[in-house]
Motif scaffolding. Structure first.
Motif: not given
Length: 459
Positions: A24-25, A27, A39, A41, A45, A369-370, A406, A409
């Motif tokens: 997860q990242w 944001l 966002v 990438l 990712v 979060r991504l 981002l 991570p």
């Protein structure tokens, strides 16, 4: 008490559902009150993604709820405005150019590099004969790059309508007609002006000449400029370098590479030793293309791709990258030399891609979060495309939502997220088989009881 036990039993399942992504990242929005964000990438990712369609790349809010989002490929680079460069041109006597494609009765002096330095009449006359002159243009190293000629007059005539024959040559002796009639026009009427001072080109010939179709009427020429295509505004290509795996002894000059992640590869290149020339067949494949458990088949991406490197003194030159035409997210790549010569060195495979992005609506609670990496993710349909298309039609094709970057991570579920879901059991079939077995046992028991009841009394 029973209800508490039920909740305790469900807690591991809830935790697994919340932590089913590998990484997860956080944001970091550039604008706090935007309704939508984009966002870009990064390589991390793409490396974490499991599915080729990136279905396992999602945006979650602070409560872990997925946000409405859409994956977008990298935008097509927008070409910059055309550039103009000054060209070398020379006036030639009017009487020398009368027939299309014919030689000219002039003497052209060139330097060692082929650049025209002077033009004079073959008869030795110092001046030009009466009438409109022809124009000789030397494109030099820009041959094949100039898309058009721009004519600039020495003064500003009120009106003109001139015709020219456009010819081209590589040696100043043999000429070919490129356009039998080019019109240069300037007209004025009631305060309005119509100008046509552009001559379109589509040739790689170095030398051009414009031969007048009329005897006189052209004003003095001030300059001829070349119009070059503008460079693409975006140059965000990213490159991955892969080393070949162990050589295949059964197939000489065949090299295989493994790519970690789901990168949208669109270009292929190789790094080879200096002064090398090899032709390759480029192929790729992936595990998700297996058929009935068999090895996945290789898909040929290109054949006869010629690559070379040349070390000339202190200058190194190499062949251009291969354009695939369409992106590929395959994990395995293969190079096969043509012909397959034993001892061919294994090149470093370079795969180029342009990063895409995720657009999402800020629906839930921040922070967002991504997440990425989930072998059990299911395909989902995006509902944002009509809205994004309407916004770009209203605000311009280059409109984009506010940016979000981002952060660093962190591990979420780790490698456990890449374990595929167990095959779903067909409970209907199992139930049917259970009924059939139970029925068969009941019939067997009934038959056995009948046999026991039919025994003779003396037994």
């Amino acid at each position: 008490m029973i209800r508490r036990l039920w909740w305790m039993a469900l807690l591991p399942l809830a935790a697994q559902a919340a932590d089913d992504f590998a990484l997860q990242w956080p944001l970091q929005p550039a604008q706090a009150d935007a309704g939508a964000y984009r966002v870009t990438l990064d390589a991390g990712v793409y490396r974490a993604a499991y599915w080729r369609d990136l279905r396992d790349v999602q945006v979650l809010d602070a409560d872990g709820k997925p946000m409405a989002s859409a994956l977008q490929a990298a935008a097509t680079p927008i070409a910059a405005p055309a550039r103009q460069v000054q060209l070398d041109w020379f006036a030639m006597p009017a009487a020398t150019a009368t027939t299309a494609g014919g030689d000219l009765s002039v003497m052209v002096q060139r330097d060692a590099g082929g650049n025209v330095v002077s033009v004079r009449s073959a008869t030795g006359a110092a001046g030009l004969s009466a009438g409109d002159p022809s124009w000789l243009v030397d494109l030099g190293r820009r041959a094949g790059q100039v898309q058009a000629l721009r004519v600039e007059w020495d003064d500003q005539p009120q009106a003109l309508d001139l015709g020219y024959r456009l010819e081209g040559s590589d040696d100043l002796r043999r000429w070919q007609v490129l356009d039998p009639e080019v019109r240069l026009v300037r007209l004025r009427n009631q305060g309005r002006q119509l100008d046509s001072d552009r001559v379109a080109l589509s040739t790689s010939l170095r030398y051009l000449r414009l031969v007048p179709l009329q005897r006189e009427g052209a004003p003095p020429l001030r300059a001829l400029r070349g119009e070059l295509a503008g460079d693409a505004a975006a140059d965000d290509w990213q490159w991955l370098e892969l080393a070949a795996s162990a050589p295949d002894n059964a197939a000489p000059a065949r090299f295989r590479y493994r790519l970690q992640g789901r990168f949208p590869v669109q270009r292929v290149d190789v790094a080879m030793p200096p002064n090398t020339a090899v032709a390759w067949t480029v192929s790729s494949r992936d595990d998700d293309r297996k058929a009935d458990g068999a090895e996945p088949a290789w898909q040929v991406r290109a054949t006869g791709w010629n690559t070379w490197t040349l070390q000339d003194g202190g200058r190194r030159q190499a062949s251009a990258p291969l354009e695939l035409g369409q992106e590929s997210a395959d994990r395995e790549w293969q190079l096969q030399a043509e012909p397959a010569v034993a001892g061919t060195p294994a090149p470093v495979l370079k795969l180029g891609y342009r990063p895409g992005s995720v657009v999402f609506l800020a629906q839930g609670r921040a922070p967002y979060r991504l997440v990425a990496g989930n072998a059990r993710a299911t395909a989902r349909e995006s509902r944002l495309e009509p809205m994004l298309a309407a916004l770009r039609a209203r605000n311009g094709a280059q409109w984009q939502p506010a940016a979000a970057a981002l952060g660093e991570p962190s591990v979420r579920a780790g490698d456990a997220a890449y374990v595929p879901a167990a095959p779903a059991r067909d409970w209907k079939s199992l139930l049917l088989w259970a009924v059939l077995v139970a029925g068969a046992l009941a019939v067997a028991g009934f038959a056995l009881s009948l046999l026991r009841g039919q025994r003779p009394a003396g037994d």
